[in-house]
Motif scaffolding. Sequence first.
Motif, PDB file in Angstrom:
ATOM      1  N   SER A 197     -11.525 -54.496 -26.549  1.00 10.39           N
ATOM      2  CA  SER A 197     -10.331 -54.051 -25.826  1.00 10.39           C
ATOM      3  C   SER A 197     -10.497 -52.598 -25.408  1.00 10.39           C
ATOM      4  CB  SER A 197      -9.093 -54.188 -26.710  1.00 10.39           C
ATOM      5  OG  SER A 197      -8.858 -55.550 -27.001  1.00 10.39           O
ATOM      6  N   PRO A 198     -10.219 -52.317 -24.143  1.00  7.28           N
ATOM      7  CA  PRO A 198     -10.454 -50.963 -23.657  1.00  7.28           C
ATOM      8  C   PRO A 198      -9.417 -49.973 -24.176  1.00  7.28           C
ATOM      9  CG  PRO A 198      -9.481 -52.291 -21.938  1.00  7.28           C
ATOM     10  CD  PRO A 198      -9.740 -53.219 -23.084  1.00  7.28           C
ATOM     11  N   VAL A 199      -9.785 -48.724 -24.210  1.00  7.23           N
ATOM     12  CA  VAL A 199      -8.885 -47.616 -24.515  1.00  7.23           C
ATOM     13  C   VAL A 199      -8.402 -47.040 -23.188  1.00  7.23           C
ATOM     14  CG1 VAL A 199      -8.703 -45.322 -25.540  1.00  7.23           C
ATOM     15  CG2 VAL A 199     -10.008 -47.113 -26.703  1.00  7.23           C
ATOM     16  N   ILE A 200      -7.085 -46.825 -23.096  1.00  7.85           N
ATOM     17  CA  ILE A 200      -6.486 -46.365 -21.844  1.00  7.85           C
ATOM     18  C   ILE A 200      -6.262 -44.859 -21.918  1.00  7.85           C
ATOM     19  CG2 ILE A 200      -4.577 -46.617 -20.228  1.00  7.85           C
ATOM     20  CD1 ILE A 200      -6.261 -49.129 -20.531  1.00  7.85           C
ATOM     21  N   THR A 201      -6.666 -44.169 -20.872  1.00  6.86           N
ATOM     22  CA  THR A 201      -6.354 -42.745 -20.719  1.00  6.86           C
ATOM     23  C   THR A 201      -5.750 -42.531 -19.339  1.00  6.86           C
ATOM     24  OG1 THR A 201      -8.603 -42.294 -19.932  1.00  6.86           O
ATOM     25  CG2 THR A 201      -8.180 -41.959 -22.287  1.00  6.86           C
ATOM     26  N   TRP A 202      -4.957 -41.487 -19.218  1.00  5.13           N
ATOM     27  CA  TRP A 202      -4.306 -41.131 -17.955  1.00  5.13           C
ATOM     28  C   TRP A 202      -4.648 -39.677 -17.625  1.00  5.13           C
ATOM     29  CZ3 TRP A 202      -1.117 -43.825 -14.549  1.00  5.13           C
ATOM     30  CH2 TRP A 202      -0.699 -45.095 -14.956  1.00  5.13           C
ATOM     31  N   VAL A 203      -4.889 -39.423 -16.349  1.00  7.97           N
ATOM     32  CA  VAL A 203      -5.049 -38.049 -15.869  1.00  7.97           C
ATOM     33  C   VAL A 203      -4.274 -37.920 -14.569  1.00  7.97           C
ATOM     34  CG1 VAL A 203      -7.313 -37.712 -16.923  1.00  7.97           C
ATOM     35  CG2 VAL A 203      -7.156 -38.551 -14.570  1.00  7.97           C
ATOM     36  N   LYS A 204      -3.820 -36.710 -14.295  1.00  3.89           N
ATOM     37  CA  LYS A 204      -3.219 -36.427 -13.000  1.00  3.89           C
ATOM     38  C   LYS A 204      -4.349 -36.048 -12.053  1.00  3.89           C
ATOM     39  CE  LYS A 204       0.667 -34.140 -10.777  1.00  3.89           C
ATOM     40  NZ  LYS A 204       1.782 -33.179 -10.908  1.00  3.89           N
TER      41      LYS A 204
ATOM     42  N   ALA B 273       5.635 -35.151  -9.495  1.00  6.06           N
ATOM     43  CA  ALA B 273       5.274 -36.046  -8.397  1.00  6.06           C
ATOM     44  C   ALA B 273       3.787 -35.891  -8.073  1.00  6.06           C
ATOM     45  CB  ALA B 273       6.121 -35.743  -7.166  1.00  6.06           C
ATOM     46  N   GLY B 274       3.156 -36.987  -7.670  1.00  7.26           N
ATOM     47  CA  GLY B 274       1.757 -36.918  -7.271  1.00  7.26           C
ATOM     48  C   GLY B 274       1.001 -38.179  -7.636  1.00  7.26           C
ATOM     49  N   GLU B 275      -0.341 -38.108  -7.478  1.00  5.54           N
ATOM     50  CA  GLU B 275      -1.213 -39.248  -7.764  1.00  5.54           C
ATOM     51  C   GLU B 275      -1.708 -39.166  -9.203  1.00  5.54           C
ATOM     52  OE1 GLU B 275      -4.436 -41.060  -4.974  1.00  5.54           O
ATOM     53  OE2 GLU B 275      -5.489 -39.734  -6.389  1.00  5.54           O
ATOM     54  N   TYR B 276      -1.699 -40.307  -9.878  1.00  2.00           N
ATOM     55  CA  TYR B 276      -2.143 -40.399 -11.267  1.00  2.00           C
ATOM     56  C   TYR B 276      -3.237 -41.456 -11.372  1.00  2.00           C
ATOM     57  CZ  TYR B 276       1.830 -37.540 -12.728  1.00  2.00           C
ATOM     58  OH  TYR B 276       2.718 -36.511 -12.905  1.00  2.00           O
ATOM     59  N   GLN B 277      -4.196 -41.207 -12.275  1.00  2.00           N
ATOM     60  CA  GLN B 277      -5.294 -42.137 -12.505  1.00  2.00           C
ATOM     61  C   GLN B 277      -5.173 -42.720 -13.904  1.00  2.00           C
ATOM     62  OE1 GLN B 277      -8.951 -40.038 -11.968  1.00  2.00           O
ATOM     63  NE2 GLN B 277      -8.692 -39.772  -9.760  1.00  2.00           N
ATOM     64  N   CYS B 278      -5.306 -44.047 -13.964  1.00  2.00           N
ATOM     65  CA  CYS B 278      -5.387 -44.754 -15.237  1.00  2.00           C
ATOM     66  C   CYS B 278      -6.830 -45.202 -15.413  1.00  2.00           C
ATOM     67  CB  CYS B 278      -4.441 -45.954 -15.249  1.00  2.00           C
ATOM     68  SG  CYS B 278      -4.699 -47.065 -16.640  1.00  2.00           S
ATOM     69  N   MET B 279      -7.426 -44.881 -16.571  1.00  2.00           N
ATOM     70  CA  MET B 279      -8.814 -45.253 -16.841  1.00  2.00           C
ATOM     71  C   MET B 279      -8.862 -46.129 -18.078  1.00  2.00           C
ATOM     72  SD  MET B 279     -10.870 -41.740 -15.993  1.00  2.00           S
ATOM     73  CE  MET B 279      -9.760 -40.726 -16.940  1.00  2.00           C
ATOM     74  N   ALA B 280      -9.467 -47.320 -17.924  1.00  2.68           N
ATOM     75  CA  ALA B 280      -9.676 -48.239 -19.041  1.00  2.68           C
ATOM     76  C   ALA B 280     -11.155 -48.193 -19.402  1.00  2.68           C
ATOM     77  CB  ALA B 280      -9.250 -49.649 -18.656  1.00  2.68           C
TER      78      ALA B 280
ATOM     79  N   ALA C  18     -17.039 -50.192 -24.437  1.00  5.57           N
ATOM     80  CA  ALA C  18     -18.482 -49.998 -24.531  1.00  5.57           C
ATOM     81  C   ALA C  18     -19.222 -50.519 -23.312  1.00  5.57           C
ATOM     82  CB  ALA C  18     -19.005 -50.674 -25.800  1.00  5.57           C
ATOM     83  N   ALA C  19     -18.564 -51.381 -22.523  1.00  5.07           N
ATOM     84  CA  ALA C  19     -19.226 -51.956 -21.352  1.00  5.07           C
ATOM     85  C   ALA C  19     -19.022 -51.123 -20.100  1.00  5.07           C
ATOM     86  CB  ALA C  19     -18.726 -53.381 -21.120  1.00  5.07           C
ATOM     87  N   GLY C  20     -18.128 -50.141 -20.139  1.00  2.00           N
ATOM     88  CA  GLY C  20     -17.942 -49.314 -18.960  1.00  2.00           C
ATOM     89  C   GLY C  20     -16.536 -48.790 -18.820  1.00  2.00           C
ATOM     90  N   THR C  21     -16.248 -48.251 -17.651  1.00  2.82           N
ATOM     91  CA  THR C  21     -14.950 -47.643 -17.344  1.00  2.82           C
ATOM     92  C   THR C  21     -14.499 -48.121 -15.973  1.00  2.82           C
ATOM     93  OG1 THR C  21     -15.428 -45.670 -18.651  1.00  2.82           O
ATOM     94  CG2 THR C  21     -13.700 -45.472 -16.999  1.00  2.82           C
ATOM     95  N   VAL C  22     -13.193 -48.416 -15.855  1.00  2.00           N
ATOM     96  CA  VAL C  22     -12.617 -48.776 -14.565  1.00  2.00           C
ATOM     97  C   VAL C  22     -11.403 -47.884 -14.339  1.00  2.00           C
ATOM     98  CG1 VAL C  22     -11.122 -50.576 -15.505  1.00  2.00           C
ATOM     99  CG2 VAL C  22     -11.807 -50.678 -13.105  1.00  2.00           C
ATOM    100  N   THR C  23     -11.159 -47.518 -13.098  1.00  2.00           N
ATOM    101  CA  THR C  23     -10.097 -46.565 -12.762  1.00  2.00           C
ATOM    102  C   THR C  23      -9.182 -47.167 -11.700  1.00  2.00           C
ATOM    103  OG1 THR C  23     -11.533 -44.695 -13.255  1.00  2.00           O
ATOM    104  CG2 THR C  23      -9.600 -44.239 -11.916  1.00  2.00           C
ATOM    105  N   ALA C  24      -7.881 -46.899 -11.840  1.00  2.00           N
ATOM    106  CA  ALA C  24      -6.896 -47.275 -10.817  1.00  2.00           C
ATOM    107  C   ALA C  24      -5.969 -46.089 -10.610  1.00  2.00           C
ATOM    108  CB  ALA C  24      -6.109 -48.508 -11.241  1.00  2.00           C
ATOM    109  N   THR C  25      -5.476 -45.932  -9.405  1.00  2.00           N
ATOM    110  CA  THR C  25      -4.591 -44.807  -9.094  1.00  2.00           C
ATOM    111  C   THR C  25      -3.242 -45.322  -8.618  1.00  2.00           C
ATOM    112  OG1 THR C  25      -5.388 -44.674  -6.811  1.00  2.00           O
ATOM    113  CG2 THR C  25      -6.535 -43.336  -8.453  1.00  2.00           C
ATOM    114  N   THR C  26      -2.236 -44.541  -8.880  1.00  2.00           N
ATOM    115  CA  THR C  26      -0.885 -44.858  -8.417  1.00  2.00           C
ATOM    116  C   THR C  26      -0.194 -43.570  -8.015  1.00  2.00           C
ATOM    117  OG1 THR C  26       1.170 -46.038  -8.937  1.00  2.00           O
ATOM    118  CG2 THR C  26       0.238 -44.670 -10.673  1.00  2.00           C
TER     119      THR C  26
END
Length: 734
Positions: A231-238, A270-277, A280-288
Amino acid sequence: AADPYLDILPNGETQTKPIGSSIILTCKPKVDDPSLISDMQWLDPRNLVIEPLNPRGITKPPMYTELHQDGRLSLYFNSLQEQQAGTYTCKGIYARNVQLSKSVTIDTIIAITWENAPPNQYPILGEDFDVHCQVRARPSPSVDWLFNGKLIKTDDHYIINTYSLKIKNVQERDDGIYTCRASVQTTGELQERPIRVEVHIRPTITEFTKPTDVIEGENANIQCHGDGKPSPVITWVKSLTQQNLSMTDRFGVDPVSGILTITNVNREDAGEYQCMATNAAGTVTATTQINVIIKPKIMEFINKTVVEGKSVDIQCKAFGRPPPKVSFRKLTLDKPYADGAQSDDDRIIVRNKPDDTSSDVTVGILSITNVLTDNDGLYECVAENIGAVAYKNGHLTVEFPPSFRNMPNITYWSFESRPVNLTCIAESIPNATIRWTLHEQKIDTDPYLQQIGNGPISILQIRPIDRRYYTHYKCIAMNPHGTREHLIELREATRPSELLSVKMIEITATTIRFDLIPPPHPDLPVVTITVQYKEELHTWQNAKNKTWSVGSVYVIEGLKPQTAYDFRFAGRNEVGLGNFGNFHREITPGRTVPKDPRILSTPGFEYENSQYSHQYELSWVTPPDNGEPIDKYLIKYCEIRRVVGDWEILDDTCQSIEIKSPGRTRQYLKDLKYDTYYIVELQAHNVMGFGKPGYVKFRTARGSGITVDYSNAGDTCKTDVAITAAVMLLSLAI
């Protein structure tokens, strides 16, 4: 004697020993006289002399020699290494001239060693992967593979390489325990290495909040759920600052659920935020995109003043993001005004426009043309966006000339020179100034006229000492927008004239009831009517008086039976009692049985409905006694049933109750059947006998109903007195 020679123990020209083992090779002279041996040495494979052990040395060398008293020379290896393999030679001299030499070959064996065979390996779903198992041994080992105990062969899915097992297009079914098996046939050594293979799945973001609106000052939760193995670990960055929001004030990140929490949102969030999952197999990013909604705030709503008949624009400025919609409501109305012209009043128009200085400000305009006084009052400005609703009140003042429209158009009366106050009320904005005139002349010089108050309420106090003062007075009101006049009449009042009509409508041996119509009142209304009455042969000086309020029941009691009476009537108003007139003569009948009692019931209904299932409350009005006091009542009640549109009395069910308390006007009939119809007959009795009965039908309630047991169900039950009295008055009025 035998020839001298050297012997190396253990025997054998080749000694095969495992790497890391400690060994000893002993070179022993085989001679007749060991004391004649000299210069004993061991030479390494490079033909270099191996030195004996230095007793002062701190550590032992990898190999060294040791000479024994019996002439033996031993070669020691502390831990045999692969590079120490080779031919070692032992040399010595016997009897000074005989050269002795003997060689032995050391061949090293490397045990099966796992050099690159991690016990846990993690391929990625859908990709090719090498399960590593690098083995070292001497002699060279053979390697094969097993999966869950079954031997693996090279095919479309598996390729066995020298140091690995390649799995092509890894699937989740490839999870399991793989066995890397190494063997050396010449030594018979066999080793197995279990390797746990866990297929990892690259992370994906499955639930993610699309561009969303959050409200300033409130808390917000943004969703980002990731799947994968592990199960991935979720992090958020602005996006703008690339700051890890889990370590930022007012922000919180749940690494498991992926929820980003923003506490007390402010507009800078206000602004764009990135969610990163990440796993061990990698990282995927989505923005909102997060848009901060700023609740509306009304910046300006100014009170306005306008003159009746003119036009006015009422402005309300409101700030918010997105820009709020502005509407207006008059506080006396239930609903706000619609955009544009109002369907029921096209004088009123509502519109919105953007502010010239800020795109976040809306200017609402309420336009009223040809303003009426009805438009005066409090107005509510309502600013609304998706974040909230804001309210603010403002006032529109409509100025108008004086008006007497709400002033009652009445005539004032006076008599006998009594002072009277004439009141003049002028409505206007601003307040009007009032003055009075009499016959177009000022009243200042007349001592019998006094003005109290100059507006908007003014009272003219008059003391009419003669008929000149019974006339019209003019009230004149004036403000900056105009002047208005209003005439008020003062008339002289007189006593009432004779009644319009006198009729006898009911007579008994001791009572008489009249229908009286008072005279019309062009002056002051008649408030009471007085009757004088006497026996026919008596004089009016000895007459009795009775006074009623107008509209009451006109009844005279206490008369004598079989007696002729004379009556005359007069009305009274504020001036006084009028002259007696309307002469009337009646003869009372003789003593007889009481009149029939009036049972209290609901007008217009065929029968009453009892609220009780087993009893009924019977109430009545005491009837006239016709000259002799009532001493008892007889109540008879029977079951009835409807037959062909009529009622049939069931005679065998009839019961009677005799009440010897003549003052009682209420009785509970008990032990009745539920949901049953009854008829009640009530008669009053005096010494002359029973009078005619009064009747009522009723129906008991269904089911068990309510049962109230009044042991003394007379006038002492305080809770029902008010109800009974009210019903009595209703029946009398009807």
